[in-house]
Design a protein around this motif. Sequence first.
Motif, PDB file in Angstrom:
ATOM      1  N   ILE A   4     -20.900  77.727  24.476  1.00 30.00           N
ATOM      2  CA  ILE A   4     -20.255  76.661  25.240  1.00 30.00           C
ATOM      3  C   ILE A   4     -20.193  75.410  24.383  1.00 30.00           C
ATOM      4  CG2 ILE A   4     -20.348  75.244  27.332  1.00 30.00           C
ATOM      5  CD1 ILE A   4     -22.065  77.485  28.596  1.00 30.00           C
ATOM      6  N   LEU A   5     -19.017  74.805  24.312  1.00 29.74           N
ATOM      7  CA  LEU A   5     -18.836  73.523  23.641  1.00 29.74           C
ATOM      8  C   LEU A   5     -18.570  72.467  24.704  1.00 29.74           C
ATOM      9  CD1 LEU A   5     -18.466  71.967  20.924  1.00 29.74           C
ATOM     10  CD2 LEU A   5     -15.995  72.344  21.208  1.00 29.74           C
ATOM     11  N   VAL A   6     -19.380  71.419  24.710  1.00 32.90           N
ATOM     12  CA  VAL A   6     -19.184  70.308  25.638  1.00 32.90           C
ATOM     13  C   VAL A   6     -18.605  69.129  24.872  1.00 32.90           C
ATOM     14  CG1 VAL A   6     -20.268  68.704  27.259  1.00 32.90           C
ATOM     15  CG2 VAL A   6     -21.091  71.072  27.100  1.00 32.90           C
ATOM     16  N   ILE A   7     -17.440  68.653  25.312  1.00 32.97           N
ATOM     17  CA  ILE A   7     -16.887  67.409  24.763  1.00 32.97           C
ATOM     18  C   ILE A   7     -17.611  66.289  25.483  1.00 32.97           C
ATOM     19  CG2 ILE A   7     -14.810  66.112  24.237  1.00 32.97           C
ATOM     20  CD1 ILE A   7     -14.885  68.950  23.035  1.00 32.97           C
ATOM     21  N   ALA A   8     -18.539  65.656  24.779  1.00 33.89           N
ATOM     22  CA  ALA A   8     -19.494  64.737  25.401  1.00 33.89           C
ATOM     23  C   ALA A   8     -18.947  63.317  25.465  1.00 33.89           C
ATOM     24  CB  ALA A   8     -20.803  64.762  24.616  1.00 33.89           C
ATOM     25  N   ARG A  24     -28.365  72.911  33.655  1.00 34.15           N
ATOM     26  CA  ARG A  24     -27.777  73.828  34.638  1.00 34.15           C
ATOM     27  C   ARG A  24     -26.995  74.947  33.945  1.00 34.15           C
ATOM     28  NH1 ARG A  24     -27.841  77.284  38.399  1.00 34.15           N
ATOM     29  NH2 ARG A  24     -25.909  77.486  39.619  1.00 34.15           N
ATOM     30  N   LEU A  25     -26.287  74.625  32.876  1.00 33.65           N
ATOM     31  CA  LEU A  25     -25.591  75.662  32.121  1.00 33.65           C
ATOM     32  C   LEU A  25     -26.581  76.681  31.561  1.00 33.65           C
ATOM     33  CD1 LEU A  25     -22.989  73.486  30.192  1.00 33.65           C
ATOM     34  CD2 LEU A  25     -22.479  75.132  32.011  1.00 33.65           C
ATOM     35  N   ALA A  26     -27.703  76.187  31.036  1.00 35.66           N
ATOM     36  CA  ALA A  26     -28.717  77.095  30.498  1.00 35.66           C
ATOM     37  C   ALA A  26     -29.326  77.962  31.591  1.00 35.66           C
ATOM     38  CB  ALA A  26     -29.806  76.293  29.782  1.00 35.66           C
ATOM     39  N   GLU A  27     -29.410  77.408  32.795  1.00 39.11           N
ATOM     40  CA  GLU A  27     -29.930  78.175  33.924  1.00 39.11           C
ATOM     41  C   GLU A  27     -28.929  79.250  34.350  1.00 39.11           C
ATOM     42  OE1 GLU A  27     -32.089  76.935  38.044  1.00 39.11           O
ATOM     43  OE2 GLU A  27     -30.040  76.157  37.794  1.00 39.11           O
ATOM     44  N   ARG A  28     -27.657  78.901  34.390  1.00 36.93           N
ATOM     45  CA  ARG A  28     -26.624  79.866  34.794  1.00 36.93           C
ATOM     46  C   ARG A  28     -26.415  80.942  33.742  1.00 36.93           C
ATOM     47  NH1 ARG A  28     -20.840  78.692  36.941  1.00 36.93           N
ATOM     48  NH2 ARG A  28     -21.154  80.898  37.472  1.00 36.93           N
ATOM     49  N   SER A  80     -15.979  79.132  15.465  1.00 40.91           N
ATOM     50  CA  SER A  80     -17.290  79.186  16.122  1.00 40.91           C
ATOM     51  C   SER A  80     -17.311  80.126  17.312  1.00 40.91           C
ATOM     52  CB  SER A  80     -17.709  77.782  16.561  1.00 40.91           C
ATOM     53  OG  SER A  80     -17.830  76.919  15.438  1.00 40.91           O
ATOM     54  N   GLY A  81     -16.155  80.576  17.766  1.00 37.28           N
ATOM     55  CA  GLY A  81     -16.106  81.574  18.818  1.00 37.28           C
ATOM     56  C   GLY A  81     -16.621  81.108  20.162  1.00 37.28           C
ATOM     57  N   TYR A  82     -16.281  79.888  20.556  1.00 34.06           N
ATOM     58  CA  TYR A  82     -16.737  79.398  21.857  1.00 34.06           C
ATOM     59  C   TYR A  82     -16.002  80.125  22.982  1.00 34.06           C
ATOM     60  CZ  TYR A  82     -18.996  75.564  19.370  1.00 34.06           C
ATOM     61  OH  TYR A  82     -19.798  74.823  18.537  1.00 34.06           O
ATOM     62  N   ASP A  83     -16.751  80.439  24.049  1.00 29.00           N
ATOM     63  CA  ASP A  83     -16.177  81.078  25.233  1.00 29.00           C
ATOM     64  C   ASP A  83     -15.625  80.048  26.219  1.00 29.00           C
ATOM     65  OD1 ASP A  83     -17.117  83.891  24.652  1.00 29.00           O
ATOM     66  OD2 ASP A  83     -19.043  82.852  24.699  1.00 29.00           O
ATOM     67  N   GLN A  84     -16.230  78.868  26.226  1.00 30.62           N
ATOM     68  CA  GLN A  84     -15.843  77.850  27.201  1.00 30.62           C
ATOM     69  C   GLN A  84     -16.029  76.469  26.586  1.00 30.62           C
ATOM     70  OE1 GLN A  84     -18.330  77.627  30.716  1.00 30.62           O
ATOM     71  NE2 GLN A  84     -16.857  76.415  31.884  1.00 30.62           N
TER      72      GLN A  84
END
Length: 342
Positions: A4-8, A24-28, A80-84
């Motif tokens: 997951i890549l977050v545009i912060a 929460r992402l790590a939990e999911r 980098s092969g990000y899924d989301q």
Amino acid sequence: MRNILVIAPSWVGDAVMAEPLYRRLAERWPGAAIDLYAPAWTLPLAARMDCVRQGVVNPFGHGALRLAQRWREGRALAASGYDQAIVLPNSLKSALIPWFAGIPQRTGFVGEFRRGVLNDARRLDKTALPTMVERFCALAEDAGAPPKRPIAHPRLNVSAQAREAALQACGLSAGQPVMALCPGAEYGPAKRWPAAHFARLAQDALARGWQTWVFGSGKDQAIADEIVRLAGAPTGLVNLCGRTGLDQAIDLMSLARLAVCNDSGLMHIAAALRVPLVALYGSSSPGFTPPLSDQAEILSLKLDCSPCFKRECPLGHTHCLTQLTPDQVWPAVGRLLPDSLP
């Protein structure tokens, strides 16, 4: 493993308030690799967030389109092969990088002509999600689902080694209790408690046996110098503005017994470090971006003219802050530290 890549966000306070989203992402998605595409000046925050794998430097300043460079940046990230990708800023520019990178799922709120660029675009219900941290965390869920509650407070973690290194680099000691003063506010002067009030508070703190450290960037140097001058430049009052990077500021702030802050990025850092905190509000409102901490006291006069959300007082007097005196701060300190005042 999900990547997951977050545009912060670019603002320090917003960057801190995004940390519960990462948890929460790590939990999911157990074992997910969560990377932050963020300005270099906020990357010390990412390094102190347990669920973040790494920060990736966002080289674009405020307002810079530089479309060709954004395309090249996106194509480089494609490997980098990000899924989301989860896009937290609401601008079109911030959504272009994951689009150019070809990231399959691109999540964010509708805004500024982003349909198509985002293929998981959500409509923001400001009534259902009144605070910024709720809006961020909603993007961790499937479309239409509310954020999982209760939402944890942001958390930054500092090692003992990092604290000691920062103390040595700045020639400081934590032998006496530390009061952190944060007089800056990037947004504008209508959010800044007067230098004379900070100076008086510093004098009172020194008389009570505290040492007092003034935190801020080089932009806060002038107001910090004024605080030191008005306080009489006493021993124990240390001006750190412009002397530390954000990394050292975080590490030193973690040593404070108490912080007194304007509504600013450093206020959110103090809250995330679990430092007891007195937050001073003038032109802004704690309703949208409060200090997210169980150890915070919010002081606001709640005048008829506030919050106005202006950078400068439209009435020219800033009574919302000038009439909030140091004598009103100490009762709040007593509520936070009833048995620990030196």
